[in-house]
Design a protein around this motif. Structure first.
Motif, PDB file in Angstrom:
ATOM      1  N   ASN A   3       1.411 -26.671   6.491  1.00  0.00           N
ATOM      2  CA  ASN A   3       1.437 -27.890   5.685  1.00  0.00           C
ATOM      3  C   ASN A   3       1.658 -27.578   4.214  1.00  0.00           C
ATOM      4  OD1 ASN A   3       1.138 -29.659   7.771  1.00  0.00           O
ATOM      5  ND2 ASN A   3      -1.086 -29.759   7.633  1.00  0.00           N
ATOM      6  N   LYS A   4       1.072 -26.478   3.750  1.00  0.00           N
ATOM      7  CA  LYS A   4       1.234 -26.079   2.353  1.00  0.00           C
ATOM      8  C   LYS A   4       2.693 -25.753   2.061  1.00  0.00           C
ATOM      9  CE  LYS A   4      -0.630 -22.896  -1.069  1.00  0.00           C
ATOM     10  NZ  LYS A   4      -1.476 -21.733  -1.306  1.00  0.00           N
ATOM     11  N   LEU A   5       3.338 -25.002   2.972  1.00  0.00           N
ATOM     12  CA  LEU A   5       4.744 -24.665   2.799  1.00  0.00           C
ATOM     13  C   LEU A   5       5.616 -25.921   2.861  1.00  0.00           C
ATOM     14  CD1 LEU A   5       6.956 -22.511   2.501  1.00  0.00           C
ATOM     15  CD2 LEU A   5       6.952 -22.299   4.983  1.00  0.00           C
ATOM     16  N   PHE A   6       5.330 -26.818   3.815  1.00  0.00           N
ATOM     17  CA  PHE A   6       6.109 -28.048   3.957  1.00  0.00           C
ATOM     18  C   PHE A   6       5.985 -28.915   2.708  1.00  0.00           C
ATOM     19  CE2 PHE A   6       6.572 -32.511   5.286  1.00  0.00           C
ATOM     20  CZ  PHE A   6       7.870 -32.466   5.762  1.00  0.00           C
ATOM     21  N   SER A   7       4.769 -29.069   2.196  1.00  0.00           N
ATOM     22  CA  SER A   7       4.593 -29.895   0.997  1.00  0.00           C
ATOM     23  C   SER A   7       5.248 -29.247  -0.220  1.00  0.00           C
ATOM     24  CB  SER A   7       3.105 -30.163   0.731  1.00  0.00           C
ATOM     25  OG  SER A   7       2.432 -28.971   0.421  1.00  0.00           O
ATOM     26  N   LYS A   8       5.247 -27.923  -0.252  1.00  0.00           N
ATOM     27  CA  LYS A   8       5.896 -27.211  -1.345  1.00  0.00           C
ATOM     28  C   LYS A   8       7.410 -27.419  -1.300  1.00  0.00           C
ATOM     29  CE  LYS A   8       5.059 -22.818  -3.599  1.00  0.00           C
ATOM     30  NZ  LYS A   8       4.669 -21.434  -3.443  1.00  0.00           N
ATOM     31  N   LEU A   9       7.979 -27.411  -0.093  1.00  0.00           N
ATOM     32  CA  LEU A   9       9.421 -27.573   0.056  1.00  0.00           C
ATOM     33  C   LEU A   9       9.873 -29.007  -0.168  1.00  0.00           C
ATOM     34  CD1 LEU A   9      10.160 -25.295   3.144  1.00  0.00           C
ATOM     35  CD2 LEU A   9      10.663 -24.831   0.746  1.00  0.00           C
ATOM     36  N   THR A  10       9.015 -29.985   0.139  1.00  0.00           N
ATOM     37  CA  THR A  10       9.416 -31.380  -0.004  1.00  0.00           C
ATOM     38  C   THR A  10       9.114 -31.935  -1.393  1.00  0.00           C
ATOM     39  OG1 THR A  10       7.321 -32.056   0.999  1.00  0.00           O
ATOM     40  CG2 THR A  10       9.243 -31.904   2.446  1.00  0.00           C
ATOM     41  N   ASN A  11       8.387 -31.201  -2.200  1.00  0.00           N
ATOM     42  CA  ASN A  11       8.150 -31.597  -3.587  1.00  0.00           C
ATOM     43  C   ASN A  11       9.508 -31.635  -4.289  1.00  0.00           C
ATOM     44  OD1 ASN A  11       7.987 -30.806  -6.481  1.00  0.00           O
ATOM     45  ND2 ASN A  11       5.788 -30.963  -6.123  1.00  0.00           N
ATOM     46  N   LYS A  12       9.780 -32.750  -5.002  1.00  0.00           N
ATOM     47  CA  LYS A  12      11.092 -32.969  -5.607  1.00  0.00           C
ATOM     48  C   LYS A  12      11.505 -31.824  -6.549  1.00  0.00           C
ATOM     49  CE  LYS A  12      13.688 -36.908  -7.169  1.00  0.00           C
ATOM     50  NZ  LYS A  12      13.640 -38.306  -7.532  1.00  0.00           N
ATOM     51  N   GLN A  13      10.581 -31.364  -7.373  1.00  0.00           N
ATOM     52  CA  GLN A  13      10.872 -30.280  -8.320  1.00  0.00           C
ATOM     53  C   GLN A  13      11.181 -28.980  -7.571  1.00  0.00           C
ATOM     54  OE1 GLN A  13      11.175 -30.711 -11.553  1.00  0.00           O
ATOM     55  NE2 GLN A  13      11.525 -28.595 -12.104  1.00  0.00           N
ATOM     56  N   ASN A  14      10.381 -28.675  -6.547  1.00  0.00           N
ATOM     57  CA  ASN A  14      10.612 -27.457  -5.762  1.00  0.00           C
ATOM     58  C   ASN A  14      11.901 -27.537  -4.971  1.00  0.00           C
ATOM     59  OD1 ASN A  14       8.304 -26.204  -6.677  1.00  0.00           O
ATOM     60  ND2 ASN A  14       7.056 -26.952  -4.987  1.00  0.00           N
ATOM     61  N   LEU A  15      12.214 -28.716  -4.458  1.00  0.00           N
ATOM     62  CA  LEU A  15      13.442 -28.902  -3.685  1.00  0.00           C
ATOM     63  C   LEU A  15      14.669 -28.674  -4.574  1.00  0.00           C
ATOM     64  CD1 LEU A  15      14.558 -29.578  -0.923  1.00  0.00           C
ATOM     65  CD2 LEU A  15      14.491 -31.991  -1.549  1.00  0.00           C
ATOM     66  N   LYS A  16      14.619 -29.192  -5.802  1.00  0.00           N
ATOM     67  CA  LYS A  16      15.720 -28.997  -6.746  1.00  0.00           C
ATOM     68  C   LYS A  16      15.895 -27.504  -7.050  1.00  0.00           C
ATOM     69  CE  LYS A  16      17.240 -30.206 -11.392  1.00  0.00           C
ATOM     70  NZ  LYS A  16      16.900 -30.866 -12.643  1.00  0.00           N
ATOM     71  N   LYS A  17      14.797 -26.810  -7.270  1.00  0.00           N
ATOM     72  CA  LYS A  17      14.836 -25.372  -7.551  1.00  0.00           C
ATOM     73  C   LYS A  17      15.397 -24.619  -6.349  1.00  0.00           C
ATOM     74  CE  LYS A  17      11.876 -21.478  -8.675  1.00  0.00           C
ATOM     75  NZ  LYS A  17      10.520 -20.999  -8.828  1.00  0.00           N
ATOM     76  N   LEU A  18      14.991 -25.017  -5.148  1.00  0.00           N
ATOM     77  CA  LEU A  18      15.456 -24.380  -3.920  1.00  0.00           C
ATOM     78  C   LEU A  18      16.962 -24.557  -3.753  1.00  0.00           C
ATOM     79  CD1 LEU A  18      14.160 -22.877  -1.484  1.00  0.00           C
ATOM     80  CD2 LEU A  18      14.187 -25.062  -0.298  1.00  0.00           C
ATOM     81  N   ILE A  19      17.460 -25.745  -4.032  1.00  0.00           N
ATOM     82  CA  ILE A  19      18.903 -26.016  -3.917  1.00  0.00           C
ATOM     83  C   ILE A  19      19.682 -25.185  -4.937  1.00  0.00           C
ATOM     84  CG2 ILE A  19      20.681 -27.786  -4.260  1.00  0.00           C
ATOM     85  CD1 ILE A  19      18.630 -29.788  -3.003  1.00  0.00           C
ATOM     86  N   ILE A  20      19.180 -25.106  -6.166  1.00  0.00           N
ATOM     87  CA  ILE A  20      19.840 -24.295  -7.194  1.00  0.00           C
ATOM     88  C   ILE A  20      19.852 -22.823  -6.783  1.00  0.00           C
ATOM     89  CG2 ILE A  20      19.627 -23.446  -9.575  1.00  0.00           C
ATOM     90  CD1 ILE A  20      18.684 -26.343 -10.281  1.00  0.00           C
ATOM     91  N   GLN A  21      18.717 -22.343  -6.245  1.00  0.00           N
ATOM     92  CA  GLN A  21      18.663 -20.964  -5.783  1.00  0.00           C
ATOM     93  C   GLN A  21      19.667 -20.726  -4.650  1.00  0.00           C
ATOM     94  OE1 GLN A  21      14.489 -20.301  -4.815  1.00  0.00           O
ATOM     95  NE2 GLN A  21      14.375 -18.820  -6.480  1.00  0.00           N
ATOM     96  N   PHE A  22      19.782 -21.678  -3.737  1.00  0.00           N
ATOM     97  CA  PHE A  22      20.703 -21.534  -2.606  1.00  0.00           C
ATOM     98  C   PHE A  22      22.145 -21.472  -3.108  1.00  0.00           C
ATOM     99  CE2 PHE A  22      23.201 -23.092   1.038  1.00  0.00           C
ATOM    100  CZ  PHE A  22      22.801 -22.167   1.988  1.00  0.00           C
ATOM    101  N   ILE A  23      22.482 -22.282  -4.110  1.00  0.00           N
ATOM    102  CA  ILE A  23      23.840 -22.266  -4.691  1.00  0.00           C
ATOM    103  C   ILE A  23      24.098 -20.917  -5.358  1.00  0.00           C
ATOM    104  CG2 ILE A  23      25.308 -23.255  -6.493  1.00  0.00           C
ATOM    105  CD1 ILE A  23      23.968 -26.005  -5.761  1.00  0.00           C
ATOM    106  N   LYS A  24      23.137 -20.423  -6.141  1.00  0.00           N
ATOM    107  CA  LYS A  24      23.282 -19.115  -6.782  1.00  0.00           C
ATOM    108  C   LYS A  24      23.412 -18.013  -5.732  1.00  0.00           C
ATOM    109  CE  LYS A  24      20.692 -20.006 -11.050  1.00  0.00           C
ATOM    110  NZ  LYS A  24      19.457 -19.620 -11.787  1.00  0.00           N
TER     111      LYS A  24
END
Length: 145
Positions: A3-24
């Motif tokens: 649940n901690k990982l899921f909430s971390k991934l669905t947090n809008k700020q974390n999701l944006k960072k994750l997408i930027i990291q994936f693009i890089k």
């Protein structure tokens, strides 16, 4: 933990960072694809090395370059006071690329080409849909943790 990982991934700020990291991560992968192609062909056509030796040399060099670029630009340590075990992370990066690039890809290609009759050029493109995100996950949550 899940649940901690899921909430971390669905947090809008974390999701944006994750997408930027994936693009890089994808940009680093694009650079390495071009380098791998060049190294493999230089080894094979100019240095007259066996095709698999050329591939191995390209793999070793481009995974190292991937590690260096991802460590510096994609998965930077947020807390600069904490040091990342570089050798341990590098070893994990080689393991993750070996799992996805060598073993998983070989198994998928065998099934797709030999059993399903899918042409090689289509099968390799299809496999990128699996191997790129898997490599990103292995790098982000394991190698560069």
């Amino acid at each position: 933990m899940q649940n901690k990982l899921f909430s971390k991934l669905t947090n809008k700020q974390n999701l944006k960072k994750l997408i930027i990291q994936f693009i890089k991560f994808g940009l680093v992968g694009g650079i390495n694809t071009v380098l791998s192609y060049a190294i493999t062909n230089i080894g094979y056509y100019i240095l007259n090395l066996h095709a698999q030796v050329s591939n191995l040399i390209a793999f070793v060099i481009t995974v190292l370059i991937s590690f260096l670029l991802n460590n510096k630009f994609v998965f930077k340590k947020e807390d600069s006071n904490k040091k990342r075990g570089l050798f341990k992370s590098l070893l994990k990066v080689y393991v993750s690329y070996s799992i996805t690039g060598l073993f998983l890809m070989a198994g998928l290609l065998f099934v797709e080409e030999s059993l399903l009759g899918i042409p090689h050029y289509i099968a390799t493109l299809m496999n990128l849909i699996i191997t790129i995100p898997l490599n990103f996950i292995l790098n982000k949550f394991w190698a560069f943790k």
